[in-house]
Scaffold this motif. Structure first.
Motif, PDB file in Angstrom:
ATOM      1  N   GLY A 257      24.964 -42.878  69.011  1.00 54.36           N
ATOM      2  CA  GLY A 257      25.127 -44.310  69.248  1.00 54.36           C
ATOM      3  C   GLY A 257      24.247 -45.210  68.671  1.00 54.36           C
ATOM      4  N   PRO A 258      24.136 -46.378  68.944  1.00 52.67           N
ATOM      5  CA  PRO A 258      22.918 -47.221  68.304  1.00 52.67           C
ATOM      6  C   PRO A 258      21.621 -46.592  68.579  1.00 52.67           C
ATOM      7  N   LEU A 259      20.660 -46.655  67.448  1.00 53.04           N
ATOM      8  CA  LEU A 259      19.247 -46.249  67.657  1.00 53.04           C
ATOM      9  C   LEU A 259      18.394 -47.170  68.346  1.00 53.04           C
ATOM     10  N   PRO A 260      17.859 -46.741  69.616  1.00 53.68           N
ATOM     11  CA  PRO A 260      16.960 -47.557  70.492  1.00 53.68           C
ATOM     12  C   PRO A 260      15.662 -47.633  69.894  1.00 53.68           C
ATOM     13  N   VAL A 261      15.005 -48.988  69.721  1.00 55.79           N
ATOM     14  CA  VAL A 261      13.834 -49.044  69.146  1.00 55.79           C
ATOM     15  C   VAL A 261      12.864 -49.543  70.195  1.00 55.79           C
ATOM     16  N   PRO A 262      11.973 -48.639  70.894  1.00 54.44           N
ATOM     17  CA  PRO A 262      11.380 -49.050  72.204  1.00 54.44           C
ATOM     18  C   PRO A 262       9.938 -49.824  71.762  1.00 54.44           C
ATOM     19  N   GLU A 263       9.638 -50.582  72.860  1.00 54.93           N
ATOM     20  CA  GLU A 263       8.317 -51.497  72.675  1.00 54.93           C
ATOM     21  C   GLU A 263       7.056 -50.644  72.180  1.00 54.93           C
ATOM     22  N   SER A 264       7.150 -49.439  72.536  1.00 50.97           N
ATOM     23  CA  SER A 264       6.103 -48.463  71.836  1.00 50.97           C
ATOM     24  C   SER A 264       6.132 -48.367  70.263  1.00 50.97           C
ATOM     25  N   ALA A 265       7.231 -48.558  69.861  1.00 47.14           N
ATOM     26  CA  ALA A 265       7.143 -48.497  68.271  1.00 47.14           C
ATOM     27  C   ALA A 265       6.558 -49.806  67.840  1.00 47.14           C
ATOM     28  N   ALA A 266       6.586 -50.969  68.378  1.00 50.44           N
ATOM     29  CA  ALA A 266       5.976 -52.070  67.876  1.00 50.44           C
ATOM     30  C   ALA A 266       4.457 -52.073  68.419  1.00 50.44           C
ATOM     31  N   ALA A 267       4.030 -51.462  69.321  1.00 45.62           N
ATOM     32  CA  ALA A 267       2.677 -51.312  69.590  1.00 45.62           C
ATOM     33  C   ALA A 267       2.194 -50.458  68.615  1.00 45.62           C
ATOM     34  N   ARG A 268       2.706 -49.283  68.127  1.00 51.14           N
ATOM     35  CA  ARG A 268       1.935 -48.435  67.256  1.00 51.14           C
ATOM     36  C   ARG A 268       2.108 -48.901  65.896  1.00 51.14           C
ATOM     37  N   PHE A 269       3.164 -49.848  65.580  1.00 48.31           N
ATOM     38  CA  PHE A 269       2.981 -50.552  64.220  1.00 48.31           C
ATOM     39  C   PHE A 269       1.888 -51.409  64.050  1.00 48.31           C
ATOM     40  N   ALA A 270       1.576 -52.267  65.347  1.00 47.75           N
ATOM     41  CA  ALA A 270       0.715 -53.336  65.558  1.00 47.75           C
ATOM     42  C   ALA A 270      -0.702 -52.639  65.378  1.00 47.75           C
ATOM     43  N   ALA A 271      -0.989 -51.386  65.867  1.00 44.51           N
ATOM     44  CA  ALA A 271      -2.068 -50.780  65.923  1.00 44.51           C
ATOM     45  C   ALA A 271      -2.658 -50.144  64.396  1.00 44.51           C
ATOM     46  N   LEU A 272      -1.387 -49.603  63.636  1.00 47.17           N
ATOM     47  CA  LEU A 272      -1.745 -49.199  62.388  1.00 47.17           C
ATOM     48  C   LEU A 272      -1.900 -50.452  61.356  1.00 47.17           C
ATOM     49  N   THR A 273      -1.436 -51.486  61.736  1.00 50.18           N
ATOM     50  CA  THR A 273      -1.598 -52.386  60.597  1.00 50.18           C
ATOM     51  C   THR A 273      -2.381 -53.658  61.112  1.00 50.18           C
ATOM     52  N   GLY A 274      -2.805 -53.831  62.378  1.00 50.39           N
ATOM     53  CA  GLY A 274      -3.694 -54.863  62.944  1.00 50.39           C
ATOM     54  C   GLY A 274      -2.717 -56.399  63.114  1.00 50.39           C
ATOM     55  N   VAL A 275      -1.349 -56.318  62.977  1.00 52.27           N
ATOM     56  CA  VAL A 275      -0.652 -57.629  63.007  1.00 52.27           C
ATOM     57  C   VAL A 275      -0.488 -57.775  64.460  1.00 52.27           C
ATOM     58  N   ARG A 276      -0.119 -58.988  65.026  1.00 55.06           N
ATOM     59  CA  ARG A 276       0.205 -59.525  66.392  1.00 55.06           C
ATOM     60  C   ARG A 276       1.297 -58.667  66.965  1.00 55.06           C
ATOM     61  N   ARG A 277       1.410 -58.565  68.029  1.00 56.51           N
ATOM     62  CA  ARG A 277       2.511 -57.482  68.676  1.00 56.51           C
ATOM     63  C   ARG A 277       3.864 -58.304  68.496  1.00 56.51           C
ATOM     64  N   ALA A 278       3.956 -59.495  68.357  1.00 57.52           N
ATOM     65  CA  ALA A 278       5.049 -60.141  68.146  1.00 57.52           C
ATOM     66  C   ALA A 278       5.677 -60.038  66.535  1.00 57.52           C
ATOM     67  N   VAL A 279       4.514 -59.872  65.682  1.00 59.06           N
ATOM     68  CA  VAL A 279       4.946 -59.653  64.406  1.00 59.06           C
ATOM     69  C   VAL A 279       5.603 -58.296  64.111  1.00 59.06           C
ATOM     70  N   ALA A 280       4.828 -57.299  64.839  1.00 58.15           N
ATOM     71  CA  ALA A 280       5.327 -56.112  64.905  1.00 58.15           C
ATOM     72  C   ALA A 280       6.813 -55.805  65.415  1.00 58.15           C
ATOM     73  N   VAL A 363       0.043 -55.268  52.083  1.00 58.65           N
ATOM     74  CA  VAL A 363      -0.524 -56.299  52.626  1.00 58.65           C
ATOM     75  C   VAL A 363      -1.884 -55.973  52.880  1.00 58.65           C
ATOM     76  N   GLY A 364      -2.186 -54.798  53.444  1.00 55.53           N
ATOM     77  CA  GLY A 364      -3.657 -54.551  53.878  1.00 55.53           C
ATOM     78  C   GLY A 364      -3.469 -54.199  55.269  1.00 55.53           C
ATOM     79  N   VAL A 365      -4.745 -54.161  55.776  1.00 57.07           N
ATOM     80  CA  VAL A 365      -4.929 -53.824  57.177  1.00 57.07           C
ATOM     81  C   VAL A 365      -5.728 -54.735  57.725  1.00 57.07           C
ATOM     82  N   LEU A 366      -5.805 -55.156  59.023  1.00 52.93           N
ATOM     83  CA  LEU A 366      -6.777 -55.994  59.560  1.00 52.93           C
ATOM     84  C   LEU A 366      -7.086 -55.255  60.998  1.00 52.93           C
ATOM     85  N   PRO A 367      -8.036 -55.615  61.634  1.00 51.89           N
ATOM     86  CA  PRO A 367      -8.591 -55.022  62.737  1.00 51.89           C
ATOM     87  C   PRO A 367      -7.740 -55.433  63.959  1.00 51.89           C
ATOM     88  N   ALA A 368      -7.469 -54.755  64.617  1.00 48.85           N
ATOM     89  CA  ALA A 368      -6.577 -55.028  66.112  1.00 48.85           C
ATOM     90  C   ALA A 368      -6.865 -56.279  66.587  1.00 48.85           C
TER      91      ALA A 368
END
Length: 740
Positions: A257-280, A363-368
């Motif tokens: 079935g369709p692959l679920p993408v949880p909110e934790s995935a966005a949180a992890r991407f934000a932590a690794l890159t420093g982008v805002r959660r909405a951007v993640a 793009v680089g990484v920014l502090p969280a």
């Protein structure tokens, strides 16, 4: 032209004019339906005389052209009359009449609708008919789509599935293939096709002559015509079996079935890159984007992404910075060699980490960044996440387009006797147009005031505020920096200004001057103040007023007192520096707010309690209503930690004292107010009691403009000082009773 033909020509024009007149009368119902007989007869008569040879000396072409125009007029008249007869329900010759009697384009009008369908349907009941082919293809495509959707349960992904199936069968997915891709003019691609090269292309945008294209690479490249015709084309080599991977992806979707993408995935991407959660959220959802800018902004600001307006702009900038190649690289990193791994435990997290690695490389990484604080800062002051990052980590924690100033100079305005301060960029190439030069002192100061008066004590989201203030202080201490005192002027003659502030002078640049003639003003430099004559325009040198006595001497210049008080929070020992010392003192417990008088000035609250005869909560609410520019219900509950129920109880208790009034006022965000005049301000400012304007050094101007130290209505001193000043202003007898 012969005489007979001339009169025939006149007859045609007359008949056409008569036909138009009869049509108008017939459509208005004043006469019966018109007849086309006059036009038909006039045209026939003219045809009979057209065989006359042109007179000697005339042009045969001109005569033929003129005759064609006359016949066109006659036929148009007949057409108009026939159309009017159809509208009026007059008989129309049937299709069985001779061709000469048929009404041309309106031959169908005399036949029943069923007979017309009966004639048309058999003509298209053949496999060669385009109408028949399309009628068969559409039901088959819909039936196939519905069948796939029912089998795979892809309620929203059926079209993506069909596109994937189609792409998997394309030659572009086969390993070892080499292709040219790029952008070129349509005529260039047509030239390649003429030479025998197969090119697939599509317009960059509707109506554009530029096209995206793909063409197979030929041989070893020496005789390949594509790079010669399109030097900017890039060659792509398919290293992996993408066709097999795509089919494996479809099989995995069918199985799991369709692959679920949880909110934790966005949180992890934000932590690794420093982008805002909405951007993640937008990135892990597939770097969501639309061609239409307004549609794009509406999409990203709604659920599930919930980006603020400034975050939406930042996301657009990041997508543009990545470019098409970068976006494809980030998304391609998400798909493992075996697509089924995505559905296994940890598969989504691994995909996010691969995407983040490519993102950091491009793009680089920014502090969280603290999302809640960044949203609150944007809502309160309209400042972007750049300033939230700087409050958390100091000025260097985030970069923007600003170029630091090498110095400052006075420059004459294009017209008149005006003078302005202008930041000078560093030596070297001129910065691009509209590049900000020099630190934005107002935004730095506004962010600091917000951090020290509206955030809880010890908030990690503003841990870099001290470092940010030190950067501001270093800029203010530069001796060449001048701050304009825009709302004040020295009201003296030029001779008096020279005597009081001379003889030192500063040069005035003329490169922006459009009015001819010499610069009509002179800038006299007294050290702390630079005053221009004539006009009295004044500028403060903050580095020269570190001495409190010097500051008091300046305030004696009554023409400038109001404007000097407006910049007073920025000078050494001013309101900002006292806020800094207050925040570092630990006077307010961690997690509590300076805006809560019970925490910031409990002794004052005790006195207010005794005077009003209320509890400490009601006394605190009274001080907040009397002092703060925006004591909205929402803010008060946040500062004081109250529930809506407790807030209602305190309001009732305070209202019973008669020291406040209850009312409904537009955009106030509260129902309790201090007695007295009310000032209506337009967005982004909130309306407030007129008595609060002076303590906050605010002067309303036209529209939504105000003159204030920080651009918005913000405290100019530590809040415990302002609470005490407001109480003494409203109850001077209490202050007098405490005097020794």
């Amino acid at each position: 032209m012969s005489t007979a033909r001339f009169w025939s020509w006149c007859l045609v024009h007359g008949a056409s004019a008569t036909a138009c007149h009869e049509v108008a009368l017939g459509l208005s119902g004043r006469v019966p339906e018109p007849s086309d007989a006059p036009c038909t007869a006039a045209a026939a008569d003219f045809e009979a005389h057209r065989i006359d040879l042109p007179a000697p000396g005339t042009s045969s072409a001109a005569v033929v052209r003129g005759g064609a125009i006359v016949l066109d007029i006659a036929h148009t008249g007949t057409l108009v009359v026939t159309a009017a007869r159809i509208v009026l329900g007059a008989p129309v010759p049937a299709d069985t009449t001779s061709p000469a009697d048929r009404p041309g384009l309106f031959r169908y009008a005399g036949r029943p609708a069923l007979s017309l369908y009966a004639r048309r349907l058999p003509a298209h009941l053949t496999s060669r008919s385009v109408y028949f082919q399309n009628a068969v293809r559409m039901p088959l495509a819909l039936a196939a789509s519905r069948m796939i959707e029912g089998v795979l349960d892809l309620s929203h992904g059926v079209w993506t599935l069909l596109a994937t199936l189609t792409w998997a069968d394309q030659p572009f997915t086969r390993p070892g293939g080499r292709w040219w891709a790029g952008r070129a003019a349509a005529e260039v691609l047509d030239g390649l096709r003429t030479g025998g090269t197969t090119v697939v292309s599509a317009a960059v945008r509707p109506g554009s002559s530029q096209c995206w294209f793909v063409a197979a690479a030929a041989g070893d490249g020496a005789d390949d015509p594509v790079p010669a015709a399109v030097p900017a084309a890039r060659q792509v080599r398919v290293e992996r079996d993408d066709a097999a991977r795509l089919r494996a992806l479809i099989a995995a979707v069918e199985e799991h079935g369709p692959l679920p993408v949880p909110e934790s995935a966005a949180a992890r991407f934000a932590a690794l890159t420093g982008v805002r959660r909405a951007v993640a959220r937008l990135v892990v959802a597939g770097l969501v984007g639309r061609f239409d800018r307004e549609e794009q902004r509406t999409l990203v600001r709604n659920a599930p992404y919930r980006a603020t307006p400034l975050t939406a702009e930042a996301y657009e900038a990041l997508r543009a910075r990545l470019g098409g190649t970068g976006r494809r690289a980030v998304l391609a990193a998400a798909l493992p060699d075996d697509p089924a791994e995505l559905w296994r435990p940890g598969g989504v997290e691994d995909a996010v980490e691969r995407m983040a690695a490519v993102w950091r490389e491009l793009v680089g990484v920014l502090p969280a960044v603290h999302d809640e604080a960044a949203d609150a800062l944007e809502d309160a002051l309209g400042l972007s996440e750049v300033w939230a990052r700087r409050l958390a980590g100091g000025y260097g924690a985030a970069a923007d387009a600003t170029v630091e100033a090498a110095g400052w100079e006075l420059a004459a305005t294009p017209y008149g006797i005006g003078v302005e301060v202008r930041a000078v960029p560093p030596a070297g190439p001129k910065p691009p147009y509209r590049t900000p030069v020099g630190l934005d002192l107002g935004r730095i100061a506004s962010a600091l005031v917000w951090a020290w008066t509206d955030r809880p004590a010890g908030d990690p989201a503003v841990a870099g505020a001290t470092a940010l203030y030190e950067r501001l202080r270093a800029e203010l201490d530069r001796p060449e920096l001048l701050l304009p005192l825009g709302g004040g002027r020295v009201q003296k003659t030029s001779a008096d200004i020279e005597e009081r502030f001379g003889p030192g002078r500063l040069p005035v640049a003329m490169d922006s001057r459009k009015e001819e003639g010499p610069v009509p003003v002179t800038a006299f430099d007294s050290g702390p103040l630079v005053v221009c004559a004539p006009g009295g325009a004044s500028f403060l040198r903050p580095a020269a007023v570190a001495d409190p006595e010097e500051w008091e001497r300046l305030r004696e210049l009554t023409d400038l007192t109001e404007e000097l008080d407006r910049v007073a929070p920025l000078v050494a020992g001013g309101g900002l520096e006292r806020m800094l010392r207050r925040a570092a003192s630990g006077a307010v417990p961690a997690g509590a707010y300076e805006a809560d008088p019970r925490q910031s000035c409990p002794e004052l609250v005790a006195r207010v309690t005794d005077r009003l005869g209320t509890g400490t909560d009601a006394a605190a609410l009274y001080l907040q209503l009397a002092t703060l520019p925006a004591p909205t219900d929402r803010n008060v509950r946040r500062w004081n930690g109250w529930t809506a129920k407790r807030h209602a109880e305190v309001r009732t208790e305070l209202l019973a004292t008669g020291t406040v009034v209850e009312a409904k006022r537009a955009r106030a965000g509260r129902t309790l107010f201090m007695p007295g005049e009310w000032t209506e301000l337009k967005s982004p400012h909130l309306p407030l009691e007129a008595a609060k304007l002076a303590p906050h050094e605010v002067r309303p101007l036209r529209g939504n403009t105000i003159r204030s130290p920080f651009g918005r209505i913000l405290p100019t001193a530590p809040l415990h000082e302002l609470f005490a000043a407001a109480w003494d202003r409203l109850h001077p007898e209490d202050g007098a009773a405490r005097q020794p």
